[in-house]
Design a protein around this motif. Structure first.
Motif, short mmCIF file in Angstrom:
data_model
loop_
_atom_site.label_atom_id
_atom_site.label_comp_id
_atom_site.label_asym_id
_atom_site.label_seq_id
_atom_site.Cartn_x
_atom_site.Cartn_y
_atom_site.Cartn_z
N GLU A 100 1.02 -1.08 -0.04
CA GLU A 100 0.00 -0.06 0.16
C GLU A 100 0.90 1.32 -0.02
N GLU A 101 2.08 1.43 0.68
CA GLU A 101 2.83 2.31 0.78
C GLU A 101 3.63 2.62 -0.61
N ASP A 102 3.81 1.62 -1.63
CA ASP A 102 4.06 1.98 -2.86
C ASP A 102 3.06 2.57 -3.74
N VAL A 103 1.83 2.09 -3.56
CA VAL A 103 0.69 2.67 -4.09
C VAL A 103 0.48 4.26 -3.80
N VAL A 104 0.73 4.42 -2.51
CA VAL A 104 0.58 6.06 -2.33
C VAL A 104 1.79 6.91 -2.79
N GLU A 105 2.88 6.06 -2.69
CA GLU A 105 3.90 6.83 -3.53
C GLU A 105 3.94 7.25 -4.81
N PHE A 106 3.43 6.11 -5.52
CA PHE A 106 3.13 6.47 -6.95
C PHE A 106 1.83 7.54 -7.37
N ALA A 107 0.97 7.32 -6.42
CA ALA A 107 -0.09 8.42 -6.64
C ALA A 107 0.28 9.81 -6.14
N ARG A 108 1.52 9.89 -5.34
CA ARG A 108 2.01 11.40 -4.97
C ARG A 108 2.85 11.86 -6.32
N LEU A 109 3.47 10.67 -7.08
CA LEU A 109 4.29 11.06 -8.20
C LEU A 109 3.19 11.80 -9.16
N ALA A 110 1.99 11.12 -9.31
CA ALA A 110 1.10 11.41 -10.28
C ALA A 110 0.22 12.58 -9.87
N ALA A 111 0.51 13.28 -8.46
CA ALA A 111 -0.13 14.35 -7.91
C ALA A 111 -1.63 13.99 -7.84
N ALA A 112 -2.06 12.61 -7.55
CA ALA A 112 -3.24 12.20 -7.16
C ALA A 112 -3.62 12.10 -5.57
N HIS A 113 -2.44 11.75 -5.09
CA HIS A 113 -2.62 11.59 -3.56
C HIS A 113 -3.53 12.61 -2.83
N ASN A 114 -3.56 13.84 -3.00
CA ASN A 114 -4.05 14.81 -2.25
C ASN A 114 -5.70 14.82 -2.48
N PHE A 115 -6.01 14.53 -3.55
CA PHE A 115 -7.47 14.38 -3.95
C PHE A 115 -7.91 13.03 -3.57
N ILE A 116 -7.18 11.93 -3.48
CA ILE A 116 -7.54 10.58 -3.12
C ILE A 116 -7.78 10.66 -1.75
N GLU A 117 -6.96 11.22 -0.73
CA GLU A 117 -7.14 11.23 0.60
C GLU A 117 -8.61 11.85 0.95
N LYS A 118 -9.22 12.90 0.13
CA LYS A 118 -10.19 13.69 0.23
C LYS A 118 -11.51 12.85 0.11
N MET A 119 -11.42 11.48 -0.76
CA MET A 119 -12.50 10.68 -1.20
C MET A 119 -13.38 10.08 0.19
N TYR A 177 -8.15 5.32 -0.43
CA TYR A 177 -7.69 4.74 -1.46
C TYR A 177 -8.73 3.37 -1.51
N ASP A 178 -9.67 3.22 -0.78
CA ASP A 178 -10.36 2.05 -0.87
C ASP A 178 -11.64 2.48 -1.66
#
Length: 591
Positions: free
Chosen positions: A445-464, A468-469
């Motif tokens: 899961e930590e790798d999924v989060v890291e690649f989401a950060r690289l793609a500038a997706a982590h911030n909006f995913i956290e607000k879902m 990530y689920d």
């Protein structure tokens, strides 16, 4: 016939079960003559015979035995019918499962040209309705044919045993019945082929409109689409009714001939009884078993109907079953090895049907280099990148990866070394985590989060709602275009490919997000050759080289600064985009 050879081939694994079921059907239907024989003896010995009274007084044990025998054989036939039906269903369902899996794998193995030529709705019809028609044929139609023939032959044999002449009088109706059935079959077959095509069109319209519901609503075209669907539905309904009405044209003839068996029996059989040629018991046996002649004749039309449906469906299934892709994995699956990422196009030309899309394109991308591709719509940009993972094969020339022609590489190995993110994003009905980790389901899961950060997706995913689920709707419904693009980019980065292909992946994101993504791509922790299709100069400016395509040819090549000096297509785009930015800044300042 070839169709039935195909059925036999795909029954492998259930052939013994199916043959056993056929044998039980023959045995069970052959028993139909037992009860008429027993009833004949009861009538002649205990009801209408010259010694009936004495036999009834002295032979009650035999009467009871005959009565119990009729009950026993009826129960035996019922039990056999139940057991054989279970065997037919088991064999047909097993075959359906195997063929469906085979067809699905076959479709998955097809190349892009196959999907270009075949409609999604048509493929869905083949995988569902057509396959079920084949199963129905195996479990019911063939069973009905075998049982009808067995009953008919058993009845004819028994009737010949009783009286040859009366049997011949009855069989005089058979030739006209078979003639009517033959004419009906020839007339109805093309109608079912047309009916199957109209069903395919109806399913295609349905699939396209459900998938494109946002576009329909955006243009307020619901009424138009409803009318189009109604038109296809009416066409299918008319074809269905036409096929049904053909059966009604021939049904009266078959029904009259079938009822004719009873009429002949009553007239000829009655005369024979009056003449003493037949006993009352023998006439009762004829009466009890006359359905063995009439019912098969009556059901012959229904059988022909279903057989024609079967032929129409199986023809469509075999189109998929025997389809072979032009691009095949001729080198087998190999253990994945990591490529260096060198890409070379040598005099590559590509034609789609008769239209030339690429014309004598040559360039080299060194490992780790970033190449941007720009050009007008229809210039061949997407086609060019589709040749690298062999979604299509070149018409002339060759595409090399690490010095090897891609046609000589194993497909799983080649595509396993390429990460692809396109503008037209497809997300699966799964969690966001599952979509990002699609290429490696066991990714931490930590790798999924890291690649989401690289793609500038982590911030909006956290607000879902569930982070990530969160379950993503079909095709990413519920996410904006930019959000879907960033998840797709994270999915491509997550496999850490040595070759990364981005087809206008940042077209729907704002400039600040794009800058974050560009920075992430420049600072990847793994070596990666990047090919980026873009229309924004802000995306292409920092590429090591920029290729400009026009009419399938490379018309400009160089760095950002070099292309600006050439004052060509790239310069015009740069000026157009910067002029727009300048106007926006000026207006903002005035406010």
């Amino acid at each position: 016939m070839f169709q039935f050879k195909w059925l036999w081939h795909n029954l492998k694994g259930d052939r013994v079960r199916y043959i056993f079921a056929l044998c039980l059907s023959v045995a069970g239907c052959s028993l139909t003559i037992i009860n008429p024989y027993l009833s004949q003896r009861i009538v002649d010995e205990f009801i209408a015979g010259p010694d009936a009274a004495r036999n009834l007084a002295d032979g009650r044990g035999l009467l009871i035995a005959l009565g119990l025998g009729m009950i026993g054989f009826s129960l035996l036939r019922t039990g056999l019918a139940y057991f054989t039906t279970m065997l037919y269903e088991r064999a047909s369902q097993n075959m359906l499962y195997r063929v469906r899996i085979f067809l699905y794998n076959k479709i998955q193995g097809q190349d892009m040209r196959y999907y270009d030529r075949n409609r999604t709705g048509d493929l869905m019809t083949k995988m569902t309705g057509d396959l079920d028609m084949v199963r129905h044929t195996l479990s019911w139609i063939i069973k009905t044919i075998i049982e009808s023939l067995t009953v008919f032959l058993a009845a004819v044999v028994y009737f010949f045993y009783i009286d040859v002449e009366l049997t011949l009088w009855l069989l005089i109706l058979s030739p006209p019945i078979f003639l009517v059935a033959f004419i009906f079959a020839r007339r109805v077959r093309p109608m079912y082929v047309d009916l199957r095509e109209r069903l395919s069109q109806l399913n295609t319209i349905t699939q396209e409109n459900i998938a494109g519901n946002r576009v329909v609503k955006a243009f307020a075209r619901e009424e138009y689409e409803i009318e189009k669907f109604t038109d296809k539905s009416v066409n299918y309904s008319k074809a269905n009714k036409a096929a049904a009405l053909v059966w009604l044209d021939y049904f009266p003839y078959l029904e009259i001939f079938s009822q004719g068996f009873t009429v002949i029996l009553m007239v000829a059989g009655g005369l024979y009884v009056m003449d003493g040629r037949l006993t009352f018991g023998e006439f009762a046996a004829f009466t009890a078993l006359i359905w063995g002649l009439s019912n098969p004749m009556r059901s012959i039309g229904i059988i022909i109907n279903d057989i024609q449906r079967f032929f129409a469906s199986l023809t469509k299934i075999m189109d998929v079953y025997y389809a072979e892709p032009d691009i095949v994995n001729a080198h087998g699956d190999r253990a994945k090895r990591r490529y260096q990422g060198r890409i070379q196009f040598e005099n590559v030309s590509f034609k789609y049907d008769s239209a030339t899309v690429l014309d004598n394109v040559s360039f080299i991308v060194e490992p780790g280099e970033t190449i941007a591709i720009m050009g007008a719509t229809g210039s061949g940009k997407t086609t060019l990148i589709n040749l690298i993972p062999r979604f299509y094969d070149v018409t002339k020339g060759c595409v090399l990866v690490d010095g090897t022609d891609v046609r000589k590489l194993a497909l799983n190995e080649l595509r396993g070394n390429i990460g692809v993110a396109t503008q037209d994003v497809l997300l699966f009905s799964d969690t966001i985590d599952g979509n990002i980790a699609y290429g490696d389901p066991d990714m931490p899961e930590e790798d999924v989060v890291e690649f989401a950060r690289l793609a500038a997706a982590h911030n909006f995913i956290e607000k879902m709602p569930e982070g990530y689920d969160t379950i993503v709707g079909e095709r990413g419904v519920g996410l904006s275009g930019g959000q879907k693009q960033r998840i797709a980019l994270a999915r491509a980065l997550a496999v850490q490919p040595p070759i990364l292909i981005l087809d206008d992946t940042t077209s729907a994101v704002d400039l600040e997000t794009e800058e974050h993504i560009q920075k992430s791509l420049r600072e990847l922790e793994f070596p990666c050759t990047k090919i980026i299709i873009a229309q924004r100069v802000s995306t292409t400016a920092e590429a090591d080289r920029i290729l400009i395509l026009d009419g399938g040819k490379i018309v400009e090549e160089g760095t950002h600064a070099e292309l600006l000096k050439k004052r060509g297509y790239y310069y015009d785009v740069f000026m157009l985009q910067n002029e727009g930015i300048g106007r926006e800044a000026k207006v903002s300042g005035q406010e």
